[in-house]
Design an enzyme around this catalytic site. Structure first.
Site: not given
Ligand code: F6R
Length: 239
Positions: A67, A133, A135, A140
């Site tokens: 990314d 979380n 990810h 996400e």
């Protein structure tokens, strides 16, 4: 899915380097899927030290990063381009033309990246960190698993987590371009490293919870060759 728990973060990260080194030794033109973030820094340090010791040769190794922020100047030290250069690419003998990071701001740019991965023969081993979380990449929590490289809007929790690299949370870009879950699941092997107590809940939900896009890393339960390397703190909720 197999997981190993190490006494400390350095050992977990160095074990990750061993797995990646094995891939390079098996095929000198292997394709590495790479991640940024704090977690893999000791992994890259170990790979660099193995290169410096003459154990590894990166001259034919190819890489695709997970990314990058959208709209960031790649010369900015907080860009993922700069991170990779600083922690790996400038320290080993990889050829510039073999290095790939997602670039651009549209899903068409993402489709071009996916084509380049396919043309390289796919990723042999995909290195991953994990967000608090759950990810992976910038995938996400959401209602579905994204397939290919795509543009994402960062969640507030990720903006806050990444603010430590910027002078303030306001400076964190709001969008990123990320490989999708489909890209990650297509890698022949996946290596997830998680260290620190703040990852314990995400690790527990990844390994023990249901497979759900609300915990993107939980999909790795379905990968045929996934290794998870943890320090004791990240493994603390596994019982
Ligand atoms: C980085 C990436 C992210 C990080 C995750 C954990 O390329 O894709 O998913 O792996 O945010 O980051 P750290 O390691 O900084 O806790």
């Amino acid at each position: 899915m197999v997981f190993h728990v190490y006494e400390d973060a350095k050992s977990a990260c160095e074990a990750g380097a061993v797995l990646m080194a094995a891939e390079i030794l098996k095929r000198d033109d292997c394709v590495l899927g790479l991640a940024t973030g704090s977690t893999p820094i000791p992994t890259y340090e170990k790979l660099v030290s193995m290169y410096q010791a003459g154990i590894l040769d990166f001259s034919n190794v190819r890489s695709f990063n997970l990314d990058e922020y959208v709209g960031i100047d790649y010369a900015n030290p907080v860009s993922y381009h700069a991170f990779m250069n600083e922690n790996l690419f400038s320290k080993v003998n990889m050829k510039q033309e073999n290095i790939h990071l997602p670039d651009g701001c549209t899903d068409e740019d993402g489709a071009r990246y996916d084509k380049a991965i396919r043309e390289a023969g796919g990723v042999d081993i995909q290195l991953l960190g994990i967000g608090r979380n759950g990810h992976i990449g910038f995938n996400e929590p959401c209602d579905c698993f994204p397939i290919g490289t795509h543009v994402v809007t960062l969640t507030e929790s990720t903006i806050q987590a990444n603010a430590r690299f910027f002078s303030s949370a306001d400076e964190v870009p709001r969008k990123a371009i990320s490989m999708g879950i489909g890209n990650i699941m297509s890698a022949r092997a996946v290596l997830l490293i998680a260290t620190g107590a703040d990852k314990a809940d995400a690790v527990y939900r990844t390994i023990c919870g249901p497979v759900t896009p609300q915990v993107p890393a939980s999909v790795l339960q379905l990968h045929p060759c996934c290794t998870i390397l943890l320090d004791k703190a990240a493994a603390s909720k596994l019982g």
